[in-house]
Scaffold this motif. Sequence first.
Motif, short mmCIF file in Angstrom:
data_model
loop_
_atom_site.label_atom_id
_atom_site.label_comp_id
_atom_site.label_asym_id
_atom_site.label_seq_id
_atom_site.Cartn_x
_atom_site.Cartn_y
_atom_site.Cartn_z
N LEU A 135 0.87 -1.17 0.00
CA LEU A 135 0.00 0.00 0.00
C LEU A 135 0.91 1.23 0.00
CD1 LEU A 135 -2.64 -1.24 2.58
CD2 LEU A 135 -2.95 -1.01 0.10
N ASN A 136 0.97 1.90 -1.13
CA ASN A 136 1.94 2.96 -1.31
C ASN A 136 1.45 4.31 -0.83
OD1 ASN A 136 4.03 1.42 -2.90
ND2 ASN A 136 2.24 1.07 -4.18
N ASP A 137 2.40 5.18 -0.54
CA ASP A 137 2.13 6.55 -0.14
C ASP A 137 1.56 7.30 -1.34
OD1 ASP A 137 2.09 9.09 0.85
OD2 ASP A 137 4.27 9.33 0.97
N TYR A 138 0.41 7.92 -1.16
CA TYR A 138 -0.25 8.64 -2.25
C TYR A 138 0.53 9.87 -2.69
CZ TYR A 138 -4.76 6.15 -2.42
OH TYR A 138 -5.76 5.22 -2.61
N ALA A 139 1.49 10.32 -1.88
CA ALA A 139 2.23 11.54 -2.20
C ALA A 139 3.58 11.26 -2.87
CB ALA A 139 2.46 12.36 -0.93
N THR A 140 3.93 9.99 -3.05
CA THR A 140 5.21 9.63 -3.66
C THR A 140 5.04 9.45 -5.17
OG1 THR A 140 5.91 8.49 -1.65
CG2 THR A 140 7.10 7.98 -3.67
N PRO A 141 5.88 10.08 -5.98
CA PRO A 141 5.80 9.91 -7.44
C PRO A 141 5.96 8.44 -7.83
CG PRO A 141 7.18 11.78 -6.92
CD PRO A 141 6.89 11.09 -5.61
N LEU A 142 5.21 8.02 -8.85
CA LEU A 142 5.25 6.62 -9.27
C LEU A 142 6.66 6.18 -9.64
CD1 LEU A 142 2.04 6.27 -11.50
CD2 LEU A 142 2.31 5.86 -9.05
N GLY A 143 7.44 7.08 -10.22
CA GLY A 143 8.79 6.73 -10.62
C GLY A 143 9.71 6.40 -9.47
N GLN A 144 9.30 6.77 -8.26
CA GLN A 144 10.11 6.47 -7.08
C GLN A 144 9.64 5.21 -6.36
OE1 GLN A 144 10.54 9.89 -4.47
NE2 GLN A 144 10.75 11.30 -6.19
N LEU A 145 8.59 4.60 -6.88
CA LEU A 145 8.06 3.37 -6.30
C LEU A 145 8.53 2.19 -7.14
CD1 LEU A 145 4.43 4.63 -5.60
CD2 LEU A 145 6.25 4.29 -3.92
N GLU A 146 9.05 1.18 -6.49
CA GLU A 146 9.69 0.06 -7.19
C GLU A 146 8.79 -0.58 -8.24
OE1 GLU A 146 11.83 -4.24 -6.13
OE2 GLU A 146 11.13 -2.91 -4.52
N MET A 147 7.51 -0.74 -7.93
CA MET A 147 6.61 -1.43 -8.84
C MET A 147 6.46 -0.72 -10.18
SD MET A 147 2.69 -2.71 -8.16
CE MET A 147 3.25 -4.07 -7.15
N TRP A 148 6.59 0.61 -10.20
CA TRP A 148 6.35 1.37 -11.42
C TRP A 148 7.61 1.93 -12.07
CZ3 TRP A 148 2.92 1.61 -7.28
CH2 TRP A 148 1.62 1.19 -7.54
N GLN A 149 8.76 1.76 -11.45
CA GLN A 149 9.97 2.40 -11.94
C GLN A 149 10.26 2.12 -13.41
OE1 GLN A 149 13.02 1.17 -9.19
NE2 GLN A 149 12.64 2.86 -7.77
N ASP A 150 10.08 0.89 -13.84
CA ASP A 150 10.39 0.51 -15.22
C ASP A 150 9.14 0.30 -16.05
OD1 ASP A 150 13.16 0.49 -14.60
OD2 ASP A 150 12.96 -1.53 -13.78
#
Length: 267
Positions: A135-150
């Motif tokens: 459950l990710n932080d809603y304020a963190t850019p997707l590019g900084q979240l491992e699941m969405w980085q690539d």
Amino acid sequence: MKNHLHRLPEYALWLSLAVLAWFAFAVFAPKIGLIGWQTGFGFMTVTAGPILLAIAALVAVVALALAYFRKPRGVWWKAGLALAIPAVLFAGLLSVRAQGEAAPPIHDVSTDVYDPPQFSAQTLAMREEWGANPLNDYATPLGQLEMWQDRVDPDMAIKTHADVIAENYGDLQPIATQQVSQQRALDAAVAAMADIGLQDIRRDPATGTVEGVAETFAYGFRDDVIVRIRDGRIDMRSASRVGVSDLGYNAERLRELSKAIRQRLGN
């Protein structure tokens, strides 16, 4: 040899029916626990599925040509049906793919993007047992979240969950409850969750929340849903346990749940 060629439409039809059974097993076996969703969806549908469809379609095309142009003409309708089955299945796969490409690349949606309702320890434990998405932080850019980085382009990478939800699901709004007691709002949330088919519905008056689990018809994917009554408003959140994108299902579920709650409250 001639006899086998004459029966090729029949063989093609049996092959296509076998492929149809393969997909049926892939879709419904995870739901009843015979196989994991990774096998049913990942391998059987996404990886092996298109290959099997191509083989069945090729055999059907050859059978159709032989049956139609040979003298005497064979049972070409069997070959035609054998070709129609993989064609329809492949169209279904393309439709799902198009739906995935059109939907935002997130699997967690809420009516409150600044302070989304928080799931209980029980729900978090169930998600952990499933090996669920974080459950990710809603304020963190997707590019900084491992699941969405690539998985996202640079324009999407700088956007947060809050940004994506606001841009794509602006119609998802909290429900005002100024004239409704906490007890009545909780009752409405419990009843509304049952109305839309959620399971394992749990009420917690201390936190003003109601939680439930949604299970998809295909593959048995499970999403966790929570309703929070606080500060004169009802907020909702729906988060998938697996998958990168939810194909828009969580937002659609919240629309359905919001409508059911409003009906229960007489709004």
